[in-house]
Scaffold this motif. Structure first.
Motif, short mmCIF file in Angstrom:
data_model
loop_
_atom_site.label_atom_id
_atom_site.label_comp_id
_atom_site.label_asym_id
_atom_site.label_seq_id
_atom_site.Cartn_x
_atom_site.Cartn_y
_atom_site.Cartn_z
N TYR A 189 -0.62 -15.36 9.98
CA TYR A 189 0.64 -15.74 10.82
C TYR A 189 0.07 -14.95 12.42
O TYR A 189 0.76 -15.04 13.46
CB TYR A 189 1.72 -14.83 10.50
N GLU A 190 -1.28 -14.73 12.53
CA GLU A 190 -1.84 -14.00 13.50
C GLU A 190 -1.71 -14.77 15.03
O GLU A 190 -1.47 -14.46 16.02
CB GLU A 190 -3.10 -13.55 13.46
N MET A 191 -1.63 -16.11 14.89
CA MET A 191 -1.62 -16.88 15.87
C MET A 191 -0.28 -17.20 16.79
O MET A 191 0.08 -17.51 17.58
CB MET A 191 -2.25 -18.36 15.76
N VAL A 192 0.73 -16.96 15.89
CA VAL A 192 2.18 -17.04 16.19
C VAL A 192 2.48 -15.85 17.20
O VAL A 192 2.28 -14.93 16.99
CB VAL A 192 3.07 -16.92 15.07
N GLY A 193 2.84 -16.50 18.50
CA GLY A 193 3.22 -15.76 19.56
C GLY A 193 2.11 -15.26 20.26
O GLY A 193 2.31 -13.98 20.99
N ILE B 265 2.93 -10.20 15.26
CA ILE B 265 2.86 -9.24 14.35
C ILE B 265 2.56 -7.93 14.95
O ILE B 265 3.17 -6.86 14.66
CB ILE B 265 1.65 -9.41 13.56
N GLU B 266 1.69 -7.75 16.08
CA GLU B 266 1.55 -6.65 16.62
C GLU B 266 2.60 -6.11 17.56
O GLU B 266 2.68 -4.80 17.36
CB GLU B 266 0.49 -6.80 17.71
N GLU C 136 0.73 -1.04 0.06
CA GLU C 136 0.11 0.03 0.14
C GLU C 136 1.09 1.32 -0.02
O GLU C 136 0.45 2.10 -0.75
CB GLU C 136 -0.91 0.07 1.25
N PHE C 137 1.84 1.26 0.50
CA PHE C 137 2.92 2.40 0.74
C PHE C 137 4.00 2.45 -0.15
O PHE C 137 5.03 2.81 0.33
CB PHE C 137 3.30 2.66 2.18
N LYS C 138 3.87 1.78 -1.40
CA LYS C 138 4.91 1.73 -2.07
C LYS C 138 5.64 3.09 -2.59
O LYS C 138 7.03 3.06 -2.74
CB LYS C 138 4.67 0.91 -3.55
N ASP C 139 4.83 4.05 -2.85
CA ASP C 139 5.23 5.32 -3.04
C ASP C 139 6.33 5.71 -1.74
O ASP C 139 6.71 6.88 -2.25
CB ASP C 139 4.14 6.35 -3.24
N VAL C 140 6.04 5.42 -0.80
CA VAL C 140 6.91 5.79 0.40
C VAL C 140 8.14 5.16 0.38
O VAL C 140 9.29 5.76 0.42
CB VAL C 140 6.15 6.07 1.76
N HIS C 141 8.06 3.88 0.70
CA HIS C 141 9.39 3.09 0.60
C HIS C 141 9.82 2.48 -0.41
O HIS C 141 10.90 1.87 -0.71
CB HIS C 141 9.06 1.97 2.07
N GLY C 142 9.03 2.61 -1.54
CA GLY C 142 9.74 2.27 -3.07
C GLY C 142 9.59 0.84 -3.23
O GLY C 142 10.44 0.58 -4.41
N CYS C 143 8.99 0.16 -2.49
CA CYS C 143 8.80 -1.40 -3.00
C CYS C 143 7.46 -1.51 -3.18
O CYS C 143 6.53 -1.42 -2.45
CB CYS C 143 9.38 -2.39 -1.68
N CYS D 48 3.38 -6.16 8.06
CA CYS D 48 2.28 -6.74 8.99
C CYS D 48 0.86 -7.04 8.39
O CYS D 48 0.46 -8.11 8.72
CB CYS D 48 2.07 -5.74 10.28
N ARG D 49 0.69 -6.42 7.57
CA ARG D 49 -0.76 -6.54 6.82
C ARG D 49 -0.57 -7.97 6.07
O ARG D 49 -1.36 -8.72 6.03
CB ARG D 49 -0.91 -5.45 5.91
#
Lengths: 406, 604
Positions: free
Chosen positions: B254-258, B453-454, B155-162, B246-247
């Motif tokens: 992966y939300e159940m991990v940890g 994740i959180e 979603e933020f490719k314009d910011v971080h470039g990926c 995280c998204r």
């Protein structure tokens, strides 16, 4: 990017500097070696030098400070910024390496899992699969014999296939084949904070464990790069020097009596302090924050060898006494004990270096003060005004002594 | 190896499972190991024990020394997070040596602390935990993620470039990835700021009781402003990279991990220069004025934000640790509140090294728990997630300055960062940005939970939070200087008897220092680090500590055959707590350590 021509020029300048000092390798020989070496590297015939970095009783502060280095940064070194310098591979570093320890204890592990086990690298180093390598040690080395008497241990760096990798014996094993051993930080050099009185774990520096006269397979003594932590630039420059030594390009760096490279630790904090002149003028800060000499508020700069006031700490920024803090002697063998502690109390005048150092005077003071204290004066000299300025000050009463900051 | 069969009764009961010893745990600070039992059929971790493998003995070394020396010595507990240790020790010294710092000193202390966090969180996210989410590691152990990552648009490719997560994973590759290399440079810039303020970093030299020893004038102020702005721009990158990652991790399940219940604690940090006076009786008041407020969260609900109450509720237990119980020395705190025998002011470190047993004593880490006024126990985790969670619920931090703004309350934290033009930043990071963090909606059985994740996401938002605070403090600094309030130090005493406490936040969570002064010297000193809270062993009631809770029942996602499992999920859980073992093992001292049951130490 530095071109090949520039790199050669740099080496030639370096060689010329070396020719002016009394070092064992003649300058013309160095130039010859350098030229041959650069040719080999350019042809891709030169094998990499490996770096194995282990941590004993450390806080990882030296590893963090290592990342402060620039020109070259540690990443520059690892990715081969300067062409012609021996390729370097950092194969083991607990804080940075991708792998971790993997030990399947219920059944035999597959080859992928075995290959990911960090401990396998240590085993392979000892088996000679990473020659030539420079061993870098961070953190103090506790005396395991005192722990083994009661069936325990002080410091382990790994565990695999039934073996506990204790720091002290593994230091010896890893040092045996090393082309050079570097102790980074005051803990690895002299024991540092963990060896502060009463030294609960009987801990020591690397050269206390290996022996002060110990030399590597290439004839290089343990090189101490102290500091709490040692500046990143000091670390990279000391390690880079040894990499060039390993390749026969530079002689062993000149070391002082505590095995500290003189090109880094030749002067005291006081000798390099921009506020030093106030000492001679008798102008002393009476409160923290004032811009005068910090001696009265506890500065131990006169008895501490450290380049921070010359090099800075991060890209030239960070200088203890110039910025107003007191020097606490964090590069020295007796840190954190007397005469450096208490850190915020004035150093007794009797412990100041003599005005004109003569060998016999230094010797007398050394027994009184502790070995570390006077080293700086012996190397530097040139602080003739030092004691005179303090003469007029009256001794303090006990009430004053108890008050803050004095 | 030979001894394995005879001395591993613990392992026999679970021999059908896959057991792995992970030692060393790398890419954390310090010496830590983990024993995990993984159920290969259910693909879950069924048991976990973590332990430390090194000790030094700081508290013994401190006894009898001049009290201010504790500021210099204690930050050497940890070279990754020295400033919070220096700050907490300075707070304890302010109180014990009776010195209230001038406002500019508190601002300089806050800025030094912020400078450190602005390096510390990114080094965790990009150099320590980051490689676990890099293409290099994922393609080896979670190769089934690769296709999903290629299709997942950032979603933020314009910011971080990926453009995709696959590109992001490549940018995280150790020593070659674009973000791995760029963040090293910006982290160095933050340590440069810490060195400007603290004379050097790691291990700053300028914190003294009653203020700082830094000589401060316009030159330093201008350099600080310049660096703080560049670092605030860097925050925009940190948040957007990890928001996207995280998204993606939620998307692949992966939300159940940890996962564990949202039971959290924070002491809060960053004191208000006008309110902070170092007086114990005013702790509730200055605690609530902190830019990060203190608080305790129980199952997602804030149950207190009173720092005095939080302080008095701290307890240490040694039932499963290699120590003996101590005798109570004090029954009341300095203002007459009852003091429990298990409170750190009463604690004396008495080592008791015995053989390891998961049922008996198995850790050099103490068990730290928090008790509320009614006497109910809470197993709490600390860290950036606890910090921002408390702030979002407490709603006490609200400011709107010309440089930055933070608005909290109703389970939200809104952070506004200004225009940040700097040659150090790609121009995509120049525009002003506003971020909002919300209390996670993740719950199990109707109870609010947190997960790996959180913890990652909160660390990234904490970076922006600290950056906004640093901009505020930089503005305060200029204001004080403009008004001529340039004093940075108040004279301190060395009293015959006094007690002090310094509570604040290290990067990885709540940090406490306790000092007792007798005859002008240190009589007793105790430190409880964030990692000590998190890796707590079983408590007297048999309840697991936070990391063990998070590991147990956590899914195994490795794509290889079990014989080639390496515990990458267990590593991600441990690293999500950003553990700092030098911090946690500082307090261990005494005659000897345990003998390991399975392994015979090789002889020297």
């Amino acid at each position: 990017m530095v071109s090949r021509r520039e790199f050669l020029k740099t080496l030639l300048v370096y060689a010329a500097i070396l020719s002016m000092s009394n070092l064992p390798v003649k300058a013309d020989k160095t130039v010859e070696l350098a030229s041959e070496h650069v040719k080999r590297v350019m042809k891709g015939e030169e094998d990499p030098v490996h770096v194995i970095w282990i941590q004993g009783q450390s806080c990882s502060g030296d590893s963090v400070a290592l990342l402060n280095a620039v020109d070259p940064s540690i990443v520059d070194v690892l990715i081969g910024q300067v062409q012609g310098v021996p390729p370097v591979e950092l194969d083991y570093h607990p804080t940075l390496m991708p792998q971790w320890g993997v030990d399947h204890i219920s059944e035999e592990a597959g080859s992928l899992a075995r290959g990911w086990d960090a401990n396998k690298i240590i085993d392979d180093v000892i088996d000679g699969k990473y020659d030539p390598y420079v061993l870098v040690v961070e953190g103090a080395i506790p005396n395991e014999t005192t722990a083994q008497k009661t069936g325990g241990y002080w410091c382990s760096i790994g565990e695999s296939r039934g073996k506990t990798y204790l720091m002290e014996p593994y230091l010896r094993l890893l040092a045996a084949r090393a082309a050079a051993v570097v102790a980074i930080g005051t803990c690895a050099s002299f024991g540092g904070i963990p060896h502060g009185k009463p030294n609960p774990t009987s801990t020591r520096g690397v050269y206390d464990v290996l022996g002060h006269g110990w030399k590597s397979s290439l004839g290089v003594p343990v090189v101490n790069v102290p500091g709490c932590p040692a500046g990143g630039d000091w670390q990279v420059k000391a390690i880079a020097h040894l990499l060039l030594t390993v390749k026969g390009l530079l002689p062993v760096p000149e070391l002082n009596k505590y095995n500290m490279p003189v090109f880094l630790y030749g002067q005291t904090t006081h000798e390099l302090c921009p506020r030093g002149v106030y000492f001679g003028l008798g102008k002393f800060s009476e409160k923290y924050g004032q811009p005068l000499c910090m001696f009265s508020l506890g500065c131990k700069g006169p008895i501490s060898n450290c380049p921070i006031n010359r090099t800075g700490f991060v890209e030239g920024v960070g200088r203890c006494t110039e910025y107003g803090s007191v020097c606490i002697g964090c590069t020295m063998p007796d840190f954190p004990d007397e005469p450096y502690a208490p850190f915020l109390k004035e150093l007794p005048t009797i412990l100041l270096p003599p005005t004109k150092p003569k060998p016999e005077v230094i010797k007398t003071n050394l027994t009184a003060v502790g070995a570390a204290a006077i080293a700086g004066a012996a190397v530097g000299g040139g602080i003739a005004y030092f004691v005179g300025a303090r003469m007029g000050k009256k001794p303090k009463s006990e009430e004053e002594e108890k008050e803050g900051g004095e | 190896m030979k001894e394995e069969k005879e001395v591993s009764p613990i392992f026999q009961s679970v021999e059908k499972n896959l057991q792995i010893i992970i030692d060393p745990i790398t890419r954390i600070e310090g010496h830590m190991a983990l024993h995990v039992v993984m159920d290969a059929e259910k693909r879950k971790i069924s048991d976990a024990h973590s332990y430390a493998t090194m000790f030094r003995g700081f508290e013994i070394i401190l006894e009898g020394r001049d009290p201010p020396d504790s500021i210099f010595i204690n930050q050497r507990i940890c070279g990754v997070c020295p400033v919070p240790h220096a700050y907490a020790a300075a707070l304890a010294n302010d109180m014990a040596l009776n010195a209230s710092p001038p406002p500019l000193a508190t601002v300089i202390r806050d800025l030094t602390d912020e400078a450190e966090i602005l390096y510390d969180h990114p080094i965790h996210l990009f150099q320590l935990a980051g490689p676990d989410y890099s293409q290099a590691v994922v393609s080896k152990f979670n190769s089934n993620w690769i296709d999903a990552a290629k299709d997942y648009t950032c979603e933020f490719k314009d910011v971080h470039g990926c453009a995709t997560i696959a590109e992001l994973m490549e940018a995280l590759n150790p020593l070659s990835g674009r973000l791995y290399l760029y963040t090293l440079k910006m982290e160095r810039h933050a340590r440069k700021l810490a060195s400007l303020l603290g004379a050097k970093h790691p291990h700053v030299n300028t914190f003294v009781p009653g203020g700082v020893s830094r000589t401060w004038n316009a030159n330093e102020a201008e350099e600080t402003l310049s660096m703080v702005f560049a670092l605030a721009g860097f925050s925009k990158l940190v948040v957007t990279v990890w928001e996207d990652m995280c998204r993606f991790l939620y998307d692949i399940g992966y939300e159940m991990v940890g996962a564990r219940p949202a039971n959290l604690l924070a002491y809060g940090t960053l004191d208000d220069p006008e309110v902070y006076d170092g007086k114990y009786e005013n702790m509730t008041e200055f605690g609530n004025k902190r830019l990060f407020p203190p608080g305790v969260v129980d199952k997602g609900e804030l149950i207190t934000h009173d720092l005095t109450e939080i302080h008095l509720g701290v307890r240490e237990f040694v039932d499963h640790s290699y120590y003996k119980m101590w005798s109570q020395e004090f029954t009341k705190d300095p203002i007459g509140n009852p003091l429990d025998a298990h409170h750190p002011w009463n604690k004396e470190t008495i080592p008791n090294p015995v053989s390891r047993s998961w049922d008996g004593k198995y850790s050099w880490g103490m068990c730290i728990r928090w008790y509320d006024r009614s006497g109910e126990k809470h197993v709490v985790e600390v860290g950036p997630l606890a910090r921002i969670y408390v702030s979002a619920l407490a709603g006490l931090t609200n400011f709107d300055s010309p440089y930055s703004a933070i608005k909290t309350g109703g389970g939200r934290v809104r952070i506004s960062l200004p225009v940040t033009r700097s040659e150090l930043l790609p121009s995509q990071l120049w525009d002003p940005m506003e971020f909002e963090w919300r209390v996670p909606s993740f719950s199990i059985g109707g109870i609010a939970h947190v997960n790996t994740i959180e913890r990652l996401r909160a660390r990234a938002y904490n970076h922006a939070y600290y950056a906004a605070c640093a901009l505020l403090n930089a503005l305060q600094m200029i204001t004080y200087m403009g008004k001529g309030k340039t004093e940075v130090w108040t004279k301190f005493e060395r009293p015959g008897f006094s007690m002090g406490v310094g509570l604040n936040e290290a990067a990885r969570g709540a940090l406490g220092h306790w000092i007792v002064v007798k005859n002008g010297r240190i009589h007793r000193y105790q430190v409880i680090t964030p990692t000590a809270w998190n890796i707590s062993p079983l408590d007297p009631d048999g309840e697991h500590g936070p990391v063990e809770q998070a590991e147990i029942d956590s899914p195994v996602t490795e794509s290889n055959d079990p014989s080639n499992w390496v515990g990458v999920d267990a590593m991600r859980v441990v690293r999500s707590y950003d553990p700092c073992l030098a911090c946690t093992v500082h307090m261990y001292s005494g005659g000897r350590l345990i003998k390991k049951q399975r392994f015979s130490p090789i002889s020297g």
